[in-house]
Scaffold this motif. Sequence first.
Motif, PDB file in Angstrom:
ATOM      1  N   ASP A 256      -6.014 -14.520   8.524  1.00  0.00           N
ATOM      2  CA  ASP A 256      -6.315 -13.965   7.204  1.00  0.00           C
ATOM      3  C   ASP A 256      -7.686 -14.320   6.649  1.00  0.00           C
ATOM      4  O   ASP A 256      -8.314 -15.292   7.068  1.00  0.00           O
ATOM      5  CB  ASP A 256      -5.237 -14.284   6.191  1.00  0.00           C
ATOM      6  CG  ASP A 256      -3.962 -13.534   6.504  1.00  0.00           C
ATOM      7  OD1 ASP A 256      -4.038 -12.484   7.166  1.00  0.00           O
ATOM      8  OD2 ASP A 256      -2.885 -13.996   6.100  1.00  0.00           O
ATOM      9  N   ALA A 257      -8.116 -13.517   5.687  1.00  0.00           N
ATOM     10  CA  ALA A 257      -9.484 -13.630   5.180  1.00  0.00           C
ATOM     11  C   ALA A 257      -9.521 -13.374   3.682  1.00  0.00           C
ATOM     12  O   ALA A 257     -10.177 -12.445   3.208  1.00  0.00           O
ATOM     13  CB  ALA A 257     -10.389 -12.644   5.921  1.00  0.00           C
ATOM     14  N   ALA A 275      -9.149 -11.839  10.666  1.00  0.00           N
ATOM     15  CA  ALA A 275      -8.754 -10.981   9.550  1.00  0.00           C
ATOM     16  C   ALA A 275      -7.854  -9.870  10.060  1.00  0.00           C
ATOM     17  O   ALA A 275      -8.232  -9.106  10.944  1.00  0.00           O
ATOM     18  CB  ALA A 275      -9.993 -10.391   8.886  1.00  0.00           C
TER      19      ALA A 275
END
Length: 328
Positions: A256-257, A275
Amino acid sequence: MKWNKKALGAAAVGVSAVFMLAACSGGSAGGSASGGSGGYKIAFVQGVAGDEFYISMQCGIESAAKAAGATVTTQGPEKFDPTLQKPIVDAVVASKPDALLIAPTDVAAMQAPIAAAAAAGIKVVLVDTTLTDPSMAVSQISSDNKGGGAAAFDAIKAAHPEGGKVLVVSIDPGISTSDARAAGFEEAVAKDSKFSSLGIQYSHNEPATAAEIVTAALQKDPDIVGIFAANLFAAEGTATGIKQAGKTGVTVVGFDAGPAQVKALKDGTVQALVAQEPATIGTDGVTQAINALTGKATEAQIQTGFTILTKDNIDTTGATAVYQSKCN
């Protein structure tokens, strides 16, 4: 650098690229509605409200729904917890939408509530997470989580070819996505005798708990070379824990980002981010729901891709992969 995979059915995805960093989940029981007037009614139930992963997914859903002339209502629990998500689903079923896009917070505990939605004639699309028996859903859409976990180990291995101790910080057992990520990572570690796993510890989706886990782990095993943080909040807490321990040279890998992960990347606390494509999951979910409602063919399973973010691309080609905090 971007990696994509869409698959019909349970296709296995080979991952050879070096992946790194943070995972997903965030929440609030308050609902919001958007979309065009008339048309189909779509309900989106997040895994947890307030998480940029699910906010980005919501943005994709709203955009696709607007284009289709449908309306969207979004709700999510304050925590990634089936006891909080179930009453939301029960209320949604009672409101009788045409379709339900949902990220189940537990593979078993959310089985009956979601099955009840399908039994009521609501078209169910599982987004991000899944169930023990997903047969009632018209489609399942998610990232290749197991492959991503294996790639996370590849990233640590590339940074520390000499080997060493590694740790997984996950959410809670029983969440399909993070369980798959951890399994992929642990299986990869077991195949390399230079590395030893300190196992999986659970942060309960609380960054503060993840920070405590990492600080304690580094005190006990100061020679840890890598930590795989299996979701966004675990990654956020891991970065904090490393800072609190005053450690350097520990490679953090996860999924995730969100903004906090991007800051950690730019600060150098985190070396890379994997991401996911939550907006794409959302738009694909609407497409599959509309297909089911209009009698068109649906895809049983879709896998979306990843973009690898580093200091080198975060402000250029990778900028569009950063998760949104609000929809435009």
